[in-house]
Design a protein around this motif. Structure first.
Motif, PDB file in Angstrom:
ATOM      1  N   SER A 241      -2.105 -12.184  -9.278  1.00 34.40           N
ATOM      2  CA  SER A 241      -2.499 -11.306 -10.405  1.00 34.40           C
ATOM      3  C   SER A 241      -1.757 -10.310 -10.407  1.00 34.40           C
ATOM      4  N   ALA A 242      -1.751 -10.071 -11.636  1.00 33.06           N
ATOM      5  CA  ALA A 242      -0.173  -9.045 -12.485  1.00 33.06           C
ATOM      6  C   ALA A 242      -0.530  -7.552 -11.166  1.00 33.06           C
ATOM      7  N   SER A 243      -1.661  -7.116 -11.408  1.00 30.15           N
ATOM      8  CA  SER A 243      -2.609  -6.341 -10.348  1.00 30.15           C
ATOM      9  C   SER A 243      -2.097  -5.944  -9.082  1.00 30.15           C
ATOM     10  N   MET A 244      -2.594  -7.102  -8.888  1.00 36.35           N
ATOM     11  CA  MET A 244      -2.041  -7.499  -7.192  1.00 36.35           C
ATOM     12  C   MET A 244      -0.149  -6.529  -6.927  1.00 36.35           C
ATOM     13  N   ASN A 245       0.398  -7.450  -7.853  1.00 33.28           N
ATOM     14  CA  ASN A 245       1.722  -7.022  -7.764  1.00 33.28           C
ATOM     15  C   ASN A 245       1.945  -6.251  -8.183  1.00 33.28           C
ATOM     16  N   LEU A 246       1.628  -5.035  -9.114  1.00 35.62           N
ATOM     17  CA  LEU A 246       1.802  -3.586  -8.835  1.00 35.62           C
ATOM     18  C   LEU A 246       1.349  -3.323  -8.259  1.00 35.62           C
ATOM     19  N   ALA A 247       0.056  -3.055  -7.008  1.00 35.24           N
ATOM     20  CA  ALA A 247      -0.099  -2.872  -6.143  1.00 35.24           C
ATOM     21  C   ALA A 247       0.975  -2.608  -4.847  1.00 35.24           C
ATOM     22  N   LEU A 248       1.895  -3.800  -4.905  1.00 34.91           N
ATOM     23  CA  LEU A 248       2.681  -4.045  -3.536  1.00 34.91           C
ATOM     24  C   LEU A 248       4.066  -3.338  -3.964  1.00 34.91           C
ATOM     25  N   GLU A 249       4.064  -3.386  -5.610  1.00 37.56           N
ATOM     26  CA  GLU A 249       5.500  -2.580  -5.787  1.00 37.56           C
ATOM     27  C   GLU A 249       4.778  -0.856  -5.620  1.00 37.56           C
ATOM     28  N   LYS A 250       4.595  -1.037  -5.904  1.00 35.23           N
ATOM     29  CA  LYS A 250       4.295   1.127  -5.946  1.00 35.23           C
ATOM     30  C   LYS A 250       3.640   1.143  -4.160  1.00 35.23           C
ATOM     31  N   GLY A 251       3.441   0.215  -2.821  1.00 33.30           N
ATOM     32  CA  GLY A 251       2.959   0.915  -1.686  1.00 33.30           C
ATOM     33  C   GLY A 251       1.812   1.088  -1.176  1.00 33.30           C
ATOM     34  N   CYS A 252       0.843   0.632  -2.510  1.00 34.88           N
ATOM     35  CA  CYS A 252      -0.851   0.609  -2.305  1.00 34.88           C
ATOM     36  C   CYS A 252      -1.079  -0.736  -1.085  1.00 34.88           C
ATOM     37  N   LEU A 253      -0.678  -1.289  -0.725  1.00 33.72           N
ATOM     38  CA  LEU A 253      -0.686  -2.170   0.137  1.00 33.72           C
ATOM     39  C   LEU A 253      -0.045  -2.223   1.457  1.00 33.72           C
ATOM     40  N   SER A 254       1.281  -0.789   1.586  1.00 31.48           N
ATOM     41  CA  SER A 254       1.255  -0.728   2.360  1.00 31.48           C
ATOM     42  C   SER A 254      -0.165   0.259   3.530  1.00 31.48           C
ATOM     43  N   CYS A 255      -1.023   0.588   2.878  1.00 29.40           N
ATOM     44  CA  CYS A 255      -1.980   1.378   3.514  1.00 29.40           C
ATOM     45  C   CYS A 255      -3.597   0.290   3.361  1.00 29.40           C
ATOM     46  N   HIS A 256      -3.380   0.031   1.488  1.00 30.68           N
ATOM     47  CA  HIS A 256      -4.109  -0.914   1.999  1.00 30.68           C
ATOM     48  C   HIS A 256      -5.021  -1.941   2.029  1.00 30.68           C
ATOM     49  N   GLY A 257      -3.603  -2.586   2.829  1.00 27.92           N
ATOM     50  CA  GLY A 257      -3.659  -4.363   2.919  1.00 27.92           C
ATOM     51  C   GLY A 257      -4.703  -4.703   4.195  1.00 27.92           C
ATOM     52  N   THR A 258      -4.258  -5.914   4.735  1.00 27.93           N
ATOM     53  CA  THR A 258      -5.096  -5.986   5.628  1.00 27.93           C
ATOM     54  C   THR A 258      -3.892  -6.753   6.446  1.00 27.93           C
ATOM     55  N   PRO A 259      -4.023  -5.722   8.268  1.00 29.52           N
ATOM     56  CA  PRO A 259      -5.461  -4.349   7.693  1.00 29.52           C
ATOM     57  C   PRO A 259      -5.269  -3.168   7.252  1.00 29.52           C
ATOM     58  N   PRO A 260      -5.621  -2.549   7.094  1.00 27.10           N
ATOM     59  CA  PRO A 260      -5.504  -1.237   6.311  1.00 27.10           C
ATOM     60  C   PRO A 260      -4.513   0.351   7.372  1.00 27.10           C
ATOM     61  N   ARG A 261      -3.598   0.855   6.834  1.00 25.07           N
ATOM     62  CA  ARG A 261      -3.407   1.761   7.602  1.00 25.07           C
ATOM     63  C   ARG A 261      -4.190   2.699   8.214  1.00 25.07           C
ATOM     64  N   GLY A 262      -4.299   3.373   9.153  1.00 21.34           N
ATOM     65  CA  GLY A 262      -4.869   4.450   9.432  1.00 21.34           C
ATOM     66  C   GLY A 262      -6.701   4.318   8.678  1.00 21.34           C
ATOM     67  N   LYS A 263      -7.127   5.079   7.691  1.00 17.44           N
ATOM     68  CA  LYS A 263      -8.628   5.722   7.274  1.00 17.44           C
ATOM     69  C   LYS A 263      -8.732   4.815   6.139  1.00 17.44           C
ATOM     70  N   ALA A 264      -7.683   4.574   5.679  1.00 12.80           N
ATOM     71  CA  ALA A 264      -7.317   3.942   3.711  1.00 12.80           C
ATOM     72  C   ALA A 264      -8.078   2.430   4.329  1.00 12.80           C
ATOM     73  N   PRO A 265      -9.273   2.495   3.501  1.00  8.27           N
ATOM     74  CA  PRO A 265     -10.087   1.361   3.044  1.00  8.27           C
ATOM     75  C   PRO A 265      -9.281  -0.339   2.823  1.00  8.27           C
ATOM     76  N   THR A 266      -9.528  -0.682   3.043  1.00  7.02           N
ATOM     77  CA  THR A 266      -9.251  -1.955   2.052  1.00  7.02           C
ATOM     78  C   THR A 266      -9.126  -2.330   0.991  1.00  7.02           C
ATOM     79  N   MET A 267      -8.516  -2.847  -0.095  1.00 10.76           N
ATOM     80  CA  MET A 267      -8.552  -2.851  -1.391  1.00 10.76           C
ATOM     81  C   MET A 267      -9.492  -4.100  -1.945  1.00 10.76           C
ATOM     82  N   ALA A 268     -10.417  -4.814  -0.952  1.00 19.08           N
ATOM     83  CA  ALA A 268     -11.600  -4.799  -1.103  1.00 19.08           C
ATOM     84  C   ALA A 268     -12.553  -4.615  -0.957  1.00 19.08           C
TER      85      ALA A 268
END
Ligand code: HEC
Length: 104
Positions: free
Chosen positions: A22-49
């Motif tokens: 997914s292009a958006s998933m790649n963008l999420a990686l690139e923008k660092g979104c997954l460092s908080c919203h990945g699995t497992p999430p960081r702190g109180k961040a909800p996962t992308m799912a």
């Protein structure tokens, strides 16, 4: 398999592979979104799912999508997320639409 067919298949694979991820998933990686919203999430961040299931009800509701987009980029004096605030309106909308569509 003739060598020419093999080369053609490899080429086809090289072209289709980046598209299937997914292009958006790649963008999420690139923008660092997954460092908080990945699995497992960081702190109180909800996962992308989790975000996707929270946003699913906005499907087809343009007013709600606009609201969610603005809300994501909003500046918060305390407890804000710089990665959210740095998003352009266009990027934020892309992420919101992607999540509304299931986040895959
Ligand atoms: C530093 C950690 C961090 C990063 C990086 C981060 N987020 Fe978040 N995000 C959070 C936290 C924490 C929340 C929950 C905020 C809350 O519940 O108040 C959140 C909430 C959200 C929400 C839900 C907002 C709402 O209230 O409806 C969305 C959508 C979101 N993030 C998308 C993204 C995207 C897209 C990126 C990448 C550009 C990203 N996040 C990067 C920590 C982060």
């Amino acid at each position: 398999m003739r060598p020419r067919d093999c080369a053609a298949r490899l080429l086809l694979l090289a072209i289709t592979l980046p598209v299937t991820a997914s292009a958006s998933m790649n963008l999420a990686l690139e923008k660092g979104c997954l460092s908080c919203h990945g699995t497992p999430p960081r702190g109180k961040a909800p996962t992308m799912a989790e975000l996707a299931s929270r946003y699913a009800s906005a499907k087809g509701n343009e007013a709600e999508i606009t609201k969610l987009t603005a809300h994501l980029r909003e500046h918060h004096l305390f407890g804000g997320v710089p990665a959210h605030e740095r998003l352009s309106a266009e990027e934020a909308e892309r992420f919101v639409r992607w999540l509304v569509d299931g986040g895959r």
